[in-house]
Structures are given as structure tokens and as C-alpha cells.
Design an enzyme around this catalytic site. Structure first.
Site, PDB file in Angstrom:
ATOM      1  CD1 TRP A 102       5.576  -1.539   7.889  1.00 12.42           C
ATOM      2  CD2 TRP A 102       3.459  -0.827   8.034  1.00 12.42           C
ATOM      3  NE1 TRP A 102       5.588  -0.278   8.441  1.00 12.42           N
ATOM      4  CE2 TRP A 102       4.314   0.182   8.549  1.00 12.42           C
ATOM      5  CE3 TRP A 102       2.076  -0.605   8.032  1.00 12.42           C
ATOM      6  CZ2 TRP A 102       3.833   1.391   9.045  1.00 12.42           C
ATOM      7  CZ3 TRP A 102       1.589   0.597   8.530  1.00 12.42           C
ATOM      8  CH2 TRP A 102       2.465   1.574   9.028  1.00 12.42           C
ATOM      9  CG  ASP A 172       3.078  -2.998   1.363  1.00 12.41           C
ATOM     10  OD1 ASP A 172       3.559  -2.094   0.649  1.00 12.41           O
ATOM     11  OD2 ASP A 172       2.719  -2.811   2.548  1.00 12.41           O
ATOM     12  CE  LYS A 196       7.382   3.671   3.714  1.00 12.73           C
ATOM     13  NZ  LYS A 196       7.711   4.414   4.922  1.00 12.73           N
TER      14      LYS A 196
END
Length: 358
Positions: A102, A172, A196
């Protein structure tokens, strides 16, 4: 129906009580005779939900008054572009710390917009660790320094963050926000897809320091400006109202658990159950991440062979364990132990792993 233990990496488990409350209100929210999904986002009933979610996040994360909380769309992936298009200006460099797929994707998007550099990386060891803080390369021309706080695919997590003053630190936190206390003031921007630890997919939380809203962004399209959403309290256009409603339900649950400190304690207990099963297996299970870099949220491991992995996953599925497959890019096994995954599920997985090994 037999018990199901949800270890999906995302969208992932939600607190049962939050789902039950949503079910109770689904057809008649706040005596409106309508579902929250049917309400106008300008109605006082919805605006109360919207504001409660903002206030709860501020309370739980101890967000200072000089930060704004935004509810955006496009997932964390859109933030990969929104950040550089706003802050990566001429003669400035986007500094990226690479710890997995990511952070690589965030870097890839920034390269389309301006100059970038890699200030630290653990790619050479298969992303088994987090860069040593003393090894990070910073520069006075940094527009910002970007990192991914938890790495879902490789199962690593930053335990401490770089303390920098020459540029905003941007994180992030999609896969570990609210899993432990953090010092928000270390960061210029924190962003997180909800699916999540915060709620269902559809909403992205952005926590941004107010001075960063004063940048000249006249070149940026309206919907990609943080200013647009900050000035309208994230109501410039129709927000993902049901996702924000569910986010609010999850935040209520976190408060009922005792807040982020209590959640962290439970997360440590859950992760230890599974890591102990790995460490006490005499090499039958092998963790991917170095011990000092292990994630509380994503526990990645392998059996001796890929064939063994397949047999393990097939039998685990029969026993009601869902979502234990590793990411398609690396294979193996992965147990995602996000906030809403109960201790009992992790205990049952530990017992299954020990029984399977024997």
C-alpha cells in the site's frame, strides 16, 4: 447455524451489538418512519448522527482543536492522489517510507504528480520489518513524509513513528486506527478507510491539521480539495450516510469497551494467543514478520509447504474460520484480528492451530 469466526482482512468483522442496533433502527430511525438511508443528509436527524461521529472520534483519539475531521469517499486509495495533488508543489519532494504494497501504491500515484523520493524501505528483506528510525533519509525539500502505519499483506506495524518537524508527517492508518492510542499531534494528516476498524466500506476518515488547509490549492478540482470538505463539515455533497451511521455505532461500541486504551489491551491479548501458537510450534508454523515488527492487526504465517497451507486453510474453513487466506500476492495464511474480532475467536483459532499441528 454453526459458529463463524471472521478473520477477513477487509471488509471485516463489525461489533455484534453495533449490527443489532442498526437492525433495530433499520426501518424506523429516530421515530422518523424512515431508514437512516432514506433521510436527507440535510435533516436534523442525520446531522445529529454526523456530528456525533465527529465528536466521538475527537474524544477517542484525543484530537486537538486545531485539527478537522472529514468524512470523504474514494477509499484510502483516493488519498494517494489527493495528498500530492495538494501538497507536492514545484521544488518540493514527496518522501515515502516503504513497508509494503500500500505504501508502494501511494508512491506510484505521487510519481504521476511530482518529484518523489524513498526515505526508507524494507523491500529488500521481503517487508519483514519496519525501517529503523535512525536510518530514515529526510531532506529540507520534503513536502511531506508519508508512511503506512500497519501493513495488512505482510503483517508488520510501526510501533513508534518518526518525530519530524521539517515537514508534515502523513499516515495511512486504514488497518490500525483506533487499535491503540496515538499522539495525533505527531501528524499533519491521518487518513483511514473505514472497512477494518471503523465500520463498513464507503467512508474514509481524514484528520487534518488546520494550517494545511491554508495552502494555495487554486489548481485543484473542487472535490479533491480538503478545504471544500472542511468548510462544509463534509456536507458539500451527499456523504455516504449509512456508512457514517455505522461508523457512529462502532465508535459508541469502542466507548462502551472503555475507549482506545481498553481496546489496545484486548488487541494485545488476542494477538498473543495466535503468535504463541506460531512460536510454540517448533517451526511447523512460521511467521512472516520479524518479531519486533509484528502487527497487532494482521498475523501472517506459513506452514512448511504451500500444499500444507492449502490443507490447513481447507480444514479451517470446515471448522468455521473465515478469511484466513493470505493476500493473493504473497500466499500463505493471515488472521486479521481487528478491534471487533472477539477474544473467543482468537482463542478458538489458537486451539485449532495446536490441534492441527498435533
Amino acid at each position: 447455524m454453526k459458529a463463524v469466526y471472521n478473520f477477513n482482512a477487509g471488509p471485516s468483522a463489525l461489533p455484534k451489538i453495533a449490527l443489532e442496533r442498526a437492525q433495530e433502527e433499520f426501518l424506523n430511525f429516530a421515530n422518523t418512519g424512515m431508514s437512516v438511508m432514506e433521510l436527507s443528509h440535510r435533516s436534523k436527524e442525520y446531522e445529529a448522527v454526523h456530528q456525533e461521529a465527529i465528536d466521538s472520534l475527537k474524544e477517542l483519539l484525543k484530537i486537538p482543536d486545531n485539527y478537522k475531521v472529514l468524512f470523504l469517499q474514494g477509499g484510502a486509495s483516493l488519498q494517494f492522489s489527493m495528498i500530492p495533488i495538494q501538497f507536492l508543489k514545484e521544488n518540493k519532494v514527496g518522501n515515502y517510507l516503504l513497508t509494503g504494497s500500500w505504501s508502494e501504491k501511494a508512491l506510484k500515484e505521487a510519481k504521476l504528480i511530482g518529484e518523489t523520493t524513498i526515505g526508507g524501505s524494507t523491500k529488500e528483506n521481503g517487508y519483514r520489518s519496519i525501517p529503523d528510525l535512525s536510518s530514515l533519509q529526510m531532506n529540507e525539500h520534503d513536502a511531506y513524509v508519508h508512511l503506512t502505519s500497519n501493513n495488512t499483506i505482510y503483517g508488520t506495524q510501526w510501533s513508534h513513528f518518526p518525530d519530524i518537524s521539517h515537514a508534515p508527517l502523513i499516515a495511512d492508518m486504514s488497518s490500525d486506527i483506533l487499535c491503540r492510542p496515538i499522539d495525533v499531534e505527531q501528524f499533519g494528516i491521518i487518513y483511514a478507510g473505514a472497512q477494518k476498524n471503523l465500520g463498513p466500506s464507503g467512508v474514509t476518515v481524514v484528520i487534518i491539521r488546520e494550517d494545511l488547509l491554508n495552502e494555495d490549492v487554486s489548481h485543484v478540482p473542487t472535490m479533491l480539495k480538503y478545504q471544500t470538505h472542511a468548510e462544509s463539515n463534509s456536507l458539500y455533497h451527499t456523504p455516504p450516510t449509512f456508512s457514517i451511521y455505522m461508523l457512529n455505532q462502532v465508535l459508541r461500541w469502542v466507548k462502551e469497551q472503555g475507549g482506545v486504551n481498553a481496546i489496545e489491551k484486548q488487541n494485545i491479548e488476542k494477538a498473543k494467543l495466535i503468535y504463541d501458537a506460531i512460536d510454540e510450534s517448533n517451526g511447523f508454523y512460521t511467521g512472516h514478520a520479524d518479531k519486533e515488527a509484528r502487527s497487532l492487526m494482521n498475523i501472517t504465517f506459513n506452514l512448511p509447504t504451500e500444499e500444507d497451507n492449502k490443507k490447513f486453510l481447507a480444514q479451517a474453513k470446515e471448522f468455521g474460520f473465515v478469511g484466513l487466506n493470505g493476500h493473493r500476492s504473497v500466499g500463505g495464511c493471515r488472521a486479521s484480528t481487528y478491534n471487533a474480532v472477539p477474544v473467543e475467536a482468537c482463542l478458538q483459532l489458537r486451539e485449532f492451530m495446536n490441534a492441527y499441528r498435533k
